[in-house]
Structure formats: structure tokens, C-alpha cells
Write an enzyme that holds these catalytic residues in place. Sequence first.
Site, PDB file in Angstrom:
ATOM      1  N   GLY A   1     -19.964 -19.200  -4.042  1.00 48.40           N
ATOM      2  CA  GLY A   1     -18.980 -19.849  -3.262  1.00 48.40           C
ATOM      3  C   GLY A   1     -19.470 -21.493  -3.339  1.00 48.40           C
ATOM      4  O   GLY A   1     -20.719 -21.845  -3.462  1.00 48.40           O
TER       5      GLY A   1
ATOM      6  N   ARG B   1     -17.772 -15.473  -9.448  1.00 44.94           N
ATOM      7  CA  ARG B   1     -18.637 -14.427  -9.117  1.00 44.94           C
ATOM      8  C   ARG B   1     -18.473 -13.479 -10.031  1.00 44.94           C
ATOM      9  O   ARG B   1     -17.473 -12.821 -10.285  1.00 44.94           O
ATOM     10  CB  ARG B   1     -18.103 -14.003  -7.538  1.00 44.94           C
ATOM     11  CG  ARG B   1     -18.214 -14.779  -6.532  1.00 44.94           C
ATOM     12  CD  ARG B   1     -18.097 -14.273  -5.216  1.00 44.94           C
ATOM     13  NE  ARG B   1     -17.596 -14.855  -4.047  1.00 44.94           N
ATOM     14  CZ  ARG B   1     -18.551 -15.481  -3.149  1.00 44.94           C
ATOM     15  NH1 ARG B   1     -19.688 -15.700  -3.445  1.00 44.94           N
ATOM     16  NH2 ARG B   1     -17.929 -16.453  -2.294  1.00 44.94           N
TER      17      ARG B   1
ATOM     18  N   ASP C   1     -27.361 -16.463  -2.024  1.00 44.89           N
ATOM     19  CA  ASP C   1     -28.161 -15.260  -2.538  1.00 44.89           C
ATOM     20  C   ASP C   1     -27.684 -14.668  -3.814  1.00 44.89           C
ATOM     21  O   ASP C   1     -28.648 -14.053  -4.619  1.00 44.89           O
ATOM     22  CB  ASP C   1     -28.665 -14.444  -1.223  1.00 44.89           C
ATOM     23  CG  ASP C   1     -27.153 -13.968  -0.799  1.00 44.89           C
ATOM     24  OD1 ASP C   1     -26.073 -14.447  -1.046  1.00 44.89           O
ATOM     25  OD2 ASP C   1     -27.211 -12.834  -0.053  1.00 44.89           O
TER      26      ASP C   1
ATOM     27  N   THR D   1     -25.162 -23.609  -0.503  1.00 41.10           N
ATOM     28  CA  THR D   1     -24.182 -22.609   0.069  1.00 41.10           C
ATOM     29  C   THR D   1     -23.937 -23.307   1.550  1.00 41.10           C
ATOM     30  O   THR D   1     -24.912 -23.896   2.117  1.00 41.10           O
ATOM     31  CB  THR D   1     -24.747 -21.269   0.321  1.00 41.10           C
ATOM     32  OG1 THR D   1     -23.992 -20.654   1.323  1.00 41.10           O
ATOM     33  CG2 THR D   1     -26.066 -21.372   0.924  1.00 41.10           C
TER      34      THR D   1
ATOM     35  N   ASP E   1     -23.464 -21.762   4.005  1.00 43.60           N
ATOM     36  CA  ASP E   1     -24.039 -20.710   5.311  1.00 43.60           C
ATOM     37  C   ASP E   1     -25.454 -20.948   5.783  1.00 43.60           C
ATOM     38  O   ASP E   1     -25.534 -20.654   6.820  1.00 43.60           O
ATOM     39  CB  ASP E   1     -23.871 -19.308   4.578  1.00 43.60           C
ATOM     40  CG  ASP E   1     -22.604 -18.694   4.182  1.00 43.60           C
ATOM     41  OD1 ASP E   1     -21.743 -19.638   4.565  1.00 43.60           O
ATOM     42  OD2 ASP E   1     -22.534 -17.680   3.433  1.00 43.60           O
TER      43      ASP E   1
ATOM     44  N   ASP F   1     -28.160 -19.749   5.004  1.00 45.51           N
ATOM     45  CA  ASP F   1     -28.820 -18.379   5.194  1.00 45.51           C
ATOM     46  C   ASP F   1     -29.731 -18.189   4.328  1.00 45.51           C
ATOM     47  O   ASP F   1     -29.813 -16.836   3.924  1.00 45.51           O
ATOM     48  CB  ASP F   1     -27.665 -17.398   5.305  1.00 45.51           C
ATOM     49  CG  ASP F   1     -26.896 -17.253   4.043  1.00 45.51           C
ATOM     50  OD1 ASP F   1     -27.077 -18.081   2.950  1.00 45.51           O
ATOM     51  OD2 ASP F   1     -26.135 -16.432   3.738  1.00 45.51           O
TER      52      ASP F   1
ATOM     53  N   ARG G   1     -20.404 -15.768   6.465  1.00 41.62           N
ATOM     54  CA  ARG G   1     -20.684 -14.295   6.236  1.00 41.62           C
ATOM     55  C   ARG G   1     -21.352 -13.705   7.094  1.00 41.62           C
ATOM     56  O   ARG G   1     -20.733 -13.141   8.070  1.00 41.62           O
ATOM     57  CB  ARG G   1     -21.435 -14.381   4.746  1.00 41.62           C
ATOM     58  CG  ARG G   1     -20.623 -13.168   3.685  1.00 41.62           C
ATOM     59  CD  ARG G   1     -21.701 -12.845   2.646  1.00 41.62           C
ATOM     60  NE  ARG G   1     -21.545 -13.872   1.691  1.00 41.62           N
ATOM     61  CZ  ARG G   1     -20.789 -13.924   0.723  1.00 41.62           C
ATOM     62  NH1 ARG G   1     -19.823 -13.228   0.395  1.00 41.62           N
ATOM     63  NH2 ARG G   1     -20.861 -15.195  -0.203  1.00 41.62           N
TER      64      ARG G   1
HETATM   65  O1  F6P Z   1     -20.930 -17.922   1.167  1.00 39.79           O
HETATM   66  C1  F6P Z   1     -20.123 -18.991   1.412  1.00 39.79           C
HETATM   67  C2  F6P Z   1     -19.001 -18.377   1.843  1.00 39.79           C
HETATM   68  O2  F6P Z   1     -18.062 -19.586   2.241  1.00 39.79           O
HETATM   69  C3  F6P Z   1     -19.228 -17.363   3.241  1.00 39.79           C
HETATM   70  O3  F6P Z   1     -19.324 -18.298   4.368  1.00 39.79           O
HETATM   71  C4  F6P Z   1     -17.805 -16.636   3.073  1.00 39.79           C
HETATM   72  O4  F6P Z   1     -17.903 -15.416   3.882  1.00 39.79           O
HETATM   73  C5  F6P Z   1     -17.542 -16.470   1.666  1.00 39.79           C
HETATM   74  O5  F6P Z   1     -18.238 -17.563   1.029  1.00 39.79           O
HETATM   75  C6  F6P Z   1     -16.041 -16.616   1.080  1.00 39.79           C
HETATM   76  O6  F6P Z   1     -16.059 -16.340  -0.286  1.00 39.79           O
HETATM   77  P1  F6P Z   1     -14.747 -16.345  -0.971  1.00 39.79           P
HETATM   78  O7  F6P Z   1     -14.431 -17.750  -1.264  1.00 39.79           O
HETATM   79  O8  F6P Z   1     -15.027 -15.793  -2.228  1.00 39.79           O
HETATM   80  O9  F6P Z   1     -13.708 -15.887  -0.276  1.00 39.79           O
END
Ligand code: F6P
Length: 335
Positions: A23, A84, A115, A138, A140, A142, A184
Site C-alpha cells: 500500500g 502486491r 511488512d 505504511t 498503519d 504497525d 488492517r
Molecule cells: O497497509 C496499508 C493499508 O492501507 C491498510 O490500512 C489497509 O487495510 C490496506 O492497506 C488496504 O489495501 P488495498 O489498497 O490493497 O485495498
Amino acid sequence: MDSSFSFENPYGLKKVAVLTSGGDSPGMNACIRAVVRSGIYYGLEMVGVLRGYEGLLNGHFTPMDVRSVSNIIHRGGTILKTARSMEYKTPEGQEKAFQQLKDAGIDGLVAIGGDGTFRGAEVLARRFNFPVIGLPGTIDNDLYGTDFTIGYDTATNTVVECIDKIRDTADAHSRLFFVEVMGRDAGFIAINSGIAAGTEAILIPEEKTDIDKLVEKLRIGRENNKTSGLVIVAEGDDGGGAIEAARKVGEVFSDYETKVTILGHIQRGGSPSCFDRVLASRLGVAAIEGLLEGQSRVMAGLINNKIVYTPLSKATKQNPEIDSDLIRIAKILSI
Ligand code: F6P
């Protein structure tokens, strides 16, 4: 090579690549800029990898000079794009990626992301003995091994700005709003922005959600002349997110009309805050200096305002804990 710094450069690095993966987060561009500029400052040839590990295993490289990162420090997203990659998770995909690096004469890598990105970087370093440094990018927050991840400050400011706006309309209509935020499996965005926006309650994955207790709290608030309410819900909360929490509360508590807002990807975009730009700049330089000092298989982070290198395996496996004092403060101030 700048003569005021003498790095041993034990890997004999000449050409270093940088990628963003997973992300995106505000400040990734500032970080790419810092990695590229500091690499060039120390005499390295710099290369960008397009679309993260997917681009890596397909050899999608682009040369980066000092001007290639001009006018990006203030921009959200990532000029290198991100993805990803499923293929990179396979041993064959990793082999392909390593071969591409070798064929392009690249001898070091800086991987910016969360991560998943670090797991990918760790594999490259472990399987092929390839020098790699990870940087925490990120929203998050985290990751173990840094007090702050790049993008978290901007994202929480975005959330606070949004909730301030929701507060106006909640107050005007005497409604109860459940606002869902990203993160997340972690409640960092929720706890920080919940305190800053002064919400009635904060539901996070790190704490078991008790709907009866929440209803009781809202009821007491109502009896004490509260006329509207805001509950912030982390997407990974065990109660099932904002829609579910609103439904459960609505079943037993009908004093308010209830609304749900899911903030979603708005939290990932926008111009990075001053804090995130400085953090990204410091960590970008730390990645290059770390590689030249012989660091590898580590994440560069900031702990107590100092650069710290933490093994990638620790940064991904160990979960940082939410400061219990923040939870306590949020409870005191939301009566
Ligand atoms: O890890 C960053 C994040 O924004 C999380 O907070 C969220 O759950 C996830 O990515 C969403 O991912 P995507 O953009 O692939 O839907």
C-alpha cells in the site's frame, strides 16, 4: 564519494536500486528522493524499480538521476508505482528477481513499504546474500523497530480533518456516527485520530469490543446532555467494523439516528505532512549510509528520534504495542 564521510563499503556497492511495494503512503516520494539523492551524493549509480517486486522480477528498471526526483517531495502516491506481487512469493519468482538484479549490475536494494515488503526484502537478503535495507512506508504504523512509519502522521491528520467535518453535521442533526478508519490489524490510526478528534469511543483490534459497555457509555453521555456522538472504528476491530458496530448498537439504543462513514483510501492520499517529509528524508539517507556501512537485512527506523537498524525478521514478526496510556487518556476524556 564525498570525502568528509569514509564508509568502508564492504559490499563494494556501485549500483543501488530502490522500490516501493504494498500500500502506498504519503511521504514515499520524499523517501525515494532522499534515497536517490543520498546515493548519488556518495557516488553510487541509482536505479528505480517500477511496480515493486512485480517490476523487479520482470526487470522493469529506470535510471534515476538527481533531477528525476525533482518536484516530488510534496506529492502523495509513489512515482515508482507499487503493487502486491503474487509471483514474487514463489521461490521461482524470487530467483527471477535476483537474476534481473544481477543482469542489470545492481548490487544493493532499498525497499520501501510495510511488512509484506519487508518479507520480500528479507528473502532476497537471506536466499541470495543480497544487500538489502527496508524503510517503513505504511500509514498503519504497525512495524516494530520504529516509533513512526512514513505516512502515518499524514493519514491521521487526514482522518482528523474528516472527522471534524463529520462532527459538524452530526451535531447539526443530533446523530451518532460510526467512522471506520484503516489500519488492517492495528489500531494506531484509530487511537491517535480518535483522541485528536475527541470521539466518544474508539474501537480497536487490540481491545475486545464490548457493545453493551459502549451502549452504556453512550446512554450516560445522552443523560449528561450530549446531543450527538462519534465512534471511531478500526477496520480490523473484532466487532466486525463500523457497519456491524452501528447495527449492533442501533438494535438496543435508539436515542440517536445512526450513520456510518467509511473513510477508505482517502487516508492513503494527499500531500505528506512536514513530519512525514522529514522522517522520509532522514530514513532515506539512513538506508544509503547503512548499506555503505555494511548493514543489510535490516529496517532503518526512528526510535526516540535516533536512527536504529532492526533485523527485518523482527520488524515483521514482532507487533508494536499500542501505548496503554493513550487508551486510558481516551477513556478519561470521552465522558
Ligand atoms: O497497509 C496499508 C493499508 O492501507 C491498510 O490500512 C489497509 O487495510 C490496506 O492497506 C488496504 O489495501 P488495498 O489498497 O490493497 O485495498
